[in-house]
Motif scaffolding. Structure first.
Motif, mmCIF file in Angstrom:
data_model
loop_
_atom_site.group_PDB
_atom_site.id
_atom_site.type_symbol
_atom_site.label_atom_id
_atom_site.label_comp_id
_atom_site.label_asym_id
_atom_site.label_seq_id
_atom_site.Cartn_x
_atom_site.Cartn_y
_atom_site.Cartn_z
ATOM 1 N N PRO A 1 -0.981 -0.560 -18.077
ATOM 2 C CA PRO A 1 0.108 0.202 -17.452
ATOM 3 C C PRO A 1 1.486 -0.087 -18.025
ATOM 4 N N ILE A 2 1.726 -1.313 -18.445
ATOM 5 C CA ILE A 2 3.048 -1.644 -18.976
ATOM 6 C C ILE A 2 3.319 -0.853 -20.253
ATOM 7 N N SER A 3 2.361 -0.871 -21.167
ATOM 8 C CA SER A 3 2.514 -0.090 -22.393
ATOM 9 C C SER A 3 2.516 1.398 -22.097
ATOM 10 N N GLY A 4 1.707 1.802 -21.109
ATOM 11 C CA GLY A 4 1.651 3.211 -20.750
ATOM 12 C C GLY A 4 2.984 3.735 -20.257
ATOM 13 N N ARG B 1 12.543 -1.783 -12.869
ATOM 14 C CA ARG B 1 12.370 -1.723 -11.415
ATOM 15 C C ARG B 1 10.926 -1.382 -11.056
ATOM 16 N N ILE B 2 10.346 -0.459 -11.797
ATOM 17 C CA ILE B 2 8.954 -0.093 -11.543
ATOM 18 C C ILE B 2 8.027 -1.265 -11.853
ATOM 19 N N LEU B 3 8.231 -1.887 -13.012
ATOM 20 C CA LEU B 3 7.339 -2.959 -13.437
ATOM 21 C C LEU B 3 7.504 -4.228 -12.613
ATOM 22 N N PRO C 1 -0.628 -6.365 -8.765
ATOM 23 C CA PRO C 1 -1.223 -7.461 -9.547
ATOM 24 C C PRO C 1 -2.598 -7.132 -10.094
ATOM 25 N N LYS C 2 -3.309 -6.205 -9.463
ATOM 26 C CA LYS C 2 -4.690 -5.911 -9.867
ATOM 27 C C LYS C 2 -4.792 -5.412 -11.291
ATOM 28 N N ILE C 3 -3.722 -4.779 -11.795
ATOM 29 C CA ILE C 3 -3.788 -4.240 -13.160
ATOM 30 C C ILE C 3 -2.587 -4.681 -13.986
ATOM 31 N N SER C 4 -2.019 -5.818 -13.647
ATOM 32 C CA SER C 4 -0.820 -6.273 -14.355
ATOM 33 C C SER C 4 -1.137 -6.825 -15.740
ATOM 34 N N SER C 5 -2.414 -7.153 -15.987
ATOM 35 C CA SER C 5 -2.820 -7.632 -17.311
ATOM 36 C C SER C 5 -3.671 -6.571 -17.997
ATOM 37 N N PRO C 6 -3.516 -6.393 -19.309
ATOM 38 C CA PRO C 6 -4.283 -5.352 -20.011
ATOM 39 C C PRO C 6 -5.780 -5.613 -19.981
ATOM 40 N N THR C 7 -6.543 -4.532 -19.950
ATOM 41 C CA THR C 7 -7.993 -4.579 -20.100
ATOM 42 C C THR C 7 -8.332 -3.932 -21.434
ATOM 43 N N PHE C 8 -9.113 -4.624 -22.248
ATOM 44 C CA PHE C 8 -9.374 -4.133 -23.600
ATOM 45 C C PHE C 8 -10.739 -3.448 -23.661
ATOM 46 N N LEU C 9 -10.724 -2.164 -23.969
ATOM 47 C CA LEU C 9 -11.942 -1.387 -24.195
ATOM 48 C C LEU C 9 -11.821 -0.711 -25.553
ATOM 49 N N ASP C 10 -12.943 -0.594 -26.261
ATOM 50 C CA ASP C 10 -12.894 0.148 -27.519
ATOM 51 C C ASP C 10 -13.024 1.643 -27.222
ATOM 52 N N ASP C 11 -12.889 2.444 -28.277
ATOM 53 C CA ASP C 11 -12.870 3.898 -28.094
ATOM 54 C C ASP C 11 -14.168 4.420 -27.493
ATOM 55 N N ARG C 12 -15.295 3.844 -27.900
ATOM 56 C CA ARG C 12 -16.557 4.325 -27.333
ATOM 57 C C ARG C 12 -16.639 4.008 -25.848
ATOM 58 N N GLU C 13 -16.144 2.858 -25.452
ATOM 59 C CA GLU C 13 -16.180 2.500 -24.039
ATOM 60 C C GLU C 13 -15.303 3.439 -23.214
ATOM 61 N N VAL C 14 -14.154 3.818 -23.763
ATOM 62 C CA VAL C 14 -13.305 4.778 -23.071
ATOM 63 C C VAL C 14 -14.035 6.109 -22.916
ATOM 64 N N GLN C 15 -14.719 6.546 -23.980
ATOM 65 C CA GLN C 15 -15.468 7.795 -23.899
ATOM 66 C C GLN C 15 -16.625 7.694 -22.910
ATOM 67 N N ASP C 16 -17.203 6.524 -22.786
ATOM 68 C CA ASP C 16 -18.276 6.329 -21.802
ATOM 69 C C ASP C 16 -17.739 6.468 -20.383
ATOM 70 N N ILE C 17 -16.556 5.914 -20.130
ATOM 71 C CA ILE C 17 -15.960 6.084 -18.802
ATOM 72 C C ILE C 17 -15.631 7.547 -18.562
ATOM 73 N N MET C 18 -15.162 8.219 -19.604
ATOM 74 C CA MET C 18 -14.918 9.652 -19.482
ATOM 75 C C MET C 18 -16.200 10.388 -19.082
ATOM 76 N N ALA C 19 -17.302 10.027 -19.706
ATOM 77 C CA ALA C 19 -18.577 10.672 -19.399
ATOM 78 C C ALA C 19 -18.967 10.415 -17.944
ATOM 79 N N PHE C 20 -18.707 9.228 -17.453
ATOM 80 C CA PHE C 20 -18.988 8.945 -16.040
ATOM 81 C C PHE C 20 -18.090 9.780 -15.137
ATOM 82 N N MET C 21 -16.828 9.946 -15.509
ATOM 83 C CA MET C 21 -15.926 10.784 -14.714
ATOM 84 C C MET C 21 -16.460 12.221 -14.630
#
Length: 443
Positions: free
Chosen positions: A350-353, A379-381, A386-406
């Motif tokens: 989220p911070i980079s986003g 102010r926003i940051l 806290p639940k998502i204050s640290s980055p979670t690292f997924l590769d491109d295929r993993e992102v596409q897999d989550i997309m497929a689940f969505m």
């Protein structure tokens, strides 16, 4: 179904079986049939612009069947606007509604207890409902969805209009003259409008045969609108539901891997929990601020903080449900993202986003209102959940897999809802033009 990763043979179905057991996941259960007469009345009210002060906007304008129960806009265009969906334009001296029009799928579940992005309407069980109307909210509301339906008609920018407005016939907008402190007067005035029409007299009598016309209140209209929404926008047969019922071939391997990521490494379940895929809690996940802002916080939107005054709620908004999520963009409380993949990647960091938000995806009008200076961003940051204050690292295929689940959360029956449109409404006011969109994408 086996997939080899390194030297380990993983059975996706066996792994998912454990996940389903751990989180007590079950297929979505359909709601019991509702009173036909009440649903019929609700359908007419949902599409009838007579509920708006200027008689120029209906519930369906922002929650249209041909737009997957939304409006395809980042921020809605309310009273005074023209057209539908992407073609909708604002009237003179108007501003956007501060928030995105949410989809209205599957709101009949017993688990639902909050409404609106900031949760300002909620159910307290036997105690009743918490709402902006406090003790002015009438008794007799069937559920929290009906309680929600009481309020768009009282909102000046959504449906009621401003003092001095004229309706589409050049007549004075009598609803706009009513004080903001008297929502009950708005509801009474709307019932006078409705019951002045013989066809609505007939529909209300059929829906409430034991209630004399002079005893009907807007809560009866709200109950009917809620009944229509529950009856017609509840969908229980997505591939994920079929899988949960035991059809192991209902989802492909990518979607199954995405489900394991959702409930595992990506930890989406931390907030998108339960069968509704929302904890109905409020979180600040670093979404950029743009638009007119909301009430006292304008030109910012403080979210849940405006309701609670709790500093930890600043810029926090309710976790959206995810059923049919692949067809309900643009996404987030203000429609900040046009692509679901960008939404997923924002959640991962989220911070980079927030700092790297691409404002070109906004319309030029909204782009000009983006608050992207360092002060607002910090102010926003400062209050990021806290639940998502640290980055979670997924590769491109993993992102596409989550997309497929969505995508697997989409019931195919939700893709074409034009059958819900009546030929005309009792007021004989013009109906919204039906438009189609192509936002549904298979992965």
């Amino acid at each position: 179904m086996l997939i080899i990763v390194g030297f380990t043979v993983l059975n996706l179905d066996e792994e998912l079986k454990e996940v389903i057991k751990k989180h007590n996941l079950k297929a979505y259960v359909d709601v019991p049939p509702l009173d036909t007469a009440k649903v019929k009345l609700g359908r007419m009210l949902f599409f009838d612009k007579i509920l708006s002060g200027n008689k120029d906007i209906s519930c369906a304008t922002c929650h249209h069947p041909s737009l997957n129960s939304g409006d395809n806009l980042a921020l809605a265009i309310g009273v005074g606007g023209f057209g539908l969906g992407d073609n909708r334009t604002m009237g003179v001296n108007r501003d956007r509604v501060p928030r995105n029009s949410p989809e209205i799928f599957n709101r009949g579940a017993e688990e639902w207890h909050t409404m609106f992005w900031d949760g300002r309407v909620s159910s307290k069980g036997e105690i009743g409902f918490v709402s902006p109307a406090d003790e002015k909210l009438p008794d007799g509301l069937d559920n929290v969805l009906a309680a929600q339906a009481m309020f768009p008609v009282t909102s000046r920018d959504e449906m009621r209009g401003e003092i001095g407005d004229e309706d589409i016939f050049g007549e004075q907008n009598e609803l706009a003259l009513i004080s903001n402190a008297a929502p009950q007067s708005v509801w009474h005035a709307l019932m006078r409008r409705l019951l002045s029409l013989p066809e609505y007299q007939k529909l209300f009598t059929e829906a409430y045969p034991t209630v004399p016309l002079d005893k009907l209140g807007f809560q009866h209209a709200a109950n009917a609108i809620a009944a229509f929404e529950i009856e017609e926008f509840t969908f229980v047969d997505s591939p994920w539901d079929k899988y949960l019922r035991g059809d192991l071939d209902a989802m492909g391997e990518s979607a199954k891997r995405g489900a394991l990521l959702f409930y595992g490494k990506a930890n989406c379940v931390e907030c998108h929990s339960g069968n509704l895929l929302t904890d109905q809690q409020f979180h600040n996940i670093g979404i950029p601020q743009f638009g007119p802002g909301k009430e006292r916080a304008a030109p910012l939107d403080a979210g849940r903080f405006a309701e609670t005054g709790n500093p930890t709620d600043r810029f926090a908004f309710r976790t959206p449900p995810l059923r049919n999520v692949a067809i309900t963009g643009p996404w987030m409380h203000n429609g900040a993202y046009n692509e679901l993949e960008d939404v997923i990647r924002h959640h991962l960091d989220p911070i980079s986003g927030l700092k790297g938000y691409d404002k070109t995806q906004l319309s030029p009008e909204l782009r000009a209102t983006l608050k992207d200076d360092e002060t607002v961003i910090e102010r926003i940051l400062d209050n990021l959940t806290p639940k998502i204050s640290s980055p979670t690292f997924l590769d491109d295929r993993e992102v596409q897999d989550i997309m497929a689940f969505m995508v697997s959360l989409t019931d195919s029956s939700a893709l074409d809802l034009q059958r819900l449109m009546p030929n005309e409404v009792p007021s004989k006011l013009p109906m919204e033009e039906i438009v189609r969109n192509g936002r549904y994408k298979s992965y």
